[in-house]
Scaffold this motif. Sequence first.
Motif, short mmCIF file in Angstrom:
data_model
loop_
_atom_site.label_atom_id
_atom_site.label_comp_id
_atom_site.label_asym_id
_atom_site.label_seq_id
_atom_site.Cartn_x
_atom_site.Cartn_y
_atom_site.Cartn_z
N TYR A 1 0.83 -1.21 0.00
CA TYR A 1 0.00 0.00 0.00
C TYR A 1 0.86 1.26 0.00
CZ TYR A 1 -4.04 -2.92 0.97
OH TYR A 1 -5.03 -3.87 0.88
N MET A 2 1.89 1.24 0.81
CA MET A 2 2.69 2.43 1.02
C MET A 2 3.43 2.88 -0.24
SD MET A 2 5.47 3.01 4.11
CE MET A 2 4.28 2.84 5.44
N LYS A 3 3.78 1.94 -1.11
CA LYS A 3 4.55 2.31 -2.30
C LYS A 3 3.78 3.21 -3.26
CE LYS A 3 3.38 -1.67 -5.24
NZ LYS A 3 3.94 -2.81 -6.01
N ALA B 1 13.63 3.29 -1.31
CA ALA B 1 13.75 4.74 -1.56
C ALA B 1 13.05 5.16 -2.84
CB ALA B 1 15.22 5.14 -1.59
N ASP B 2 13.07 4.31 -3.85
CA ASP B 2 12.43 4.65 -5.13
C ASP B 2 10.93 4.84 -5.00
OD1 ASP B 2 14.85 4.61 -6.40
OD2 ASP B 2 14.62 2.58 -7.22
N TYR B 3 10.35 4.27 -3.95
CA TYR B 3 8.91 4.42 -3.71
C TYR B 3 8.60 5.63 -2.83
CZ TYR B 3 8.58 -0.46 -5.30
OH TYR B 3 8.65 -1.64 -6.00
N GLY B 4 9.62 6.36 -2.43
CA GLY B 4 9.40 7.47 -1.52
C GLY B 4 9.16 7.02 -0.09
N ILE B 5 9.68 5.83 0.24
CA ILE B 5 9.54 5.28 1.58
C ILE B 5 10.86 5.41 2.33
CG2 ILE B 5 9.04 3.21 2.95
CD1 ILE B 5 7.35 2.20 0.60
N SER B 6 10.82 6.04 3.49
CA SER B 6 12.00 6.18 4.34
C SER B 6 11.95 5.11 5.43
CB SER B 6 12.05 7.57 4.99
OG SER B 6 12.13 8.58 4.00
N VAL B 7 13.09 4.49 5.69
CA VAL B 7 13.17 3.44 6.72
C VAL B 7 14.15 3.87 7.80
CG1 VAL B 7 13.66 1.02 7.21
CG2 VAL B 7 12.65 1.67 5.00
#
Length: 246
Positions: free
Chosen positions: A125-127, A170-176
Amino acid sequence: MSRTCIITGASRGIGRAIAVSLSSCEDITNFVLISRTEEGLIETCQLMNGDKNIQYEVADLTAFDDVGELVQTIGNEFGTIDLLINVAGYANPKSLLETSVHDWEKSYKVNVHSIFNITKEVVRYMKKTGGKILNVASTAGSSARPGWLAYASSKAAVISMSETLSEELADYGISVYCISPGRCATELRKILAPDEDPDTIMQPEHVGQVVKNLLSDDGICLDGQNIVVRKQVEKIAKKQVTKQTM
């Protein structure tokens, strides 16, 4: 903008403290708290900002298929999942010769496999919109911990997983993000160090505030790192022990 946050291990300790701290954030509207203990979840809900939409789910994170269905339900209800906070953990400190295969497997199933599973389901979902994931590891995962083999090595795996996912997603705009708390007055810490005075060490609320800051706009450039969170007195004590043994 309304955002949705999932927090595991939210019935006590650091998970509860993070939930309470984040409930003061104006841009997080929906909270889903997950734990195996309903009573603890209810208490956490009562401590949070009552203006928020707070739900809780009693669930076993190692029931992987059930967790997948739960994430799907959350995603369908709110449209997006913007924040995932992985706190739930397990510890039964034993030396190598005292550690059973069953306990070794349980340590990894709770501390590693469940994070992998729920993260994978949430990222589906987050991507689409981007988001933030924060994993709670431990300082035990970055240094030798004789007698804590299963716990320490599983937390090392969490640190490595977080670093890898930070680049992969990172390519999905998700920061971990990954934080490694030091000695903290939690139920889990009582298992690891039963003779320790909890009033002399870091409190869960301190960690909750750090997480709030990390996940705010001020937390830029801090993702992808293993961030150690501990009281200054803990570092001083370690230096004193080192000097005494030299």
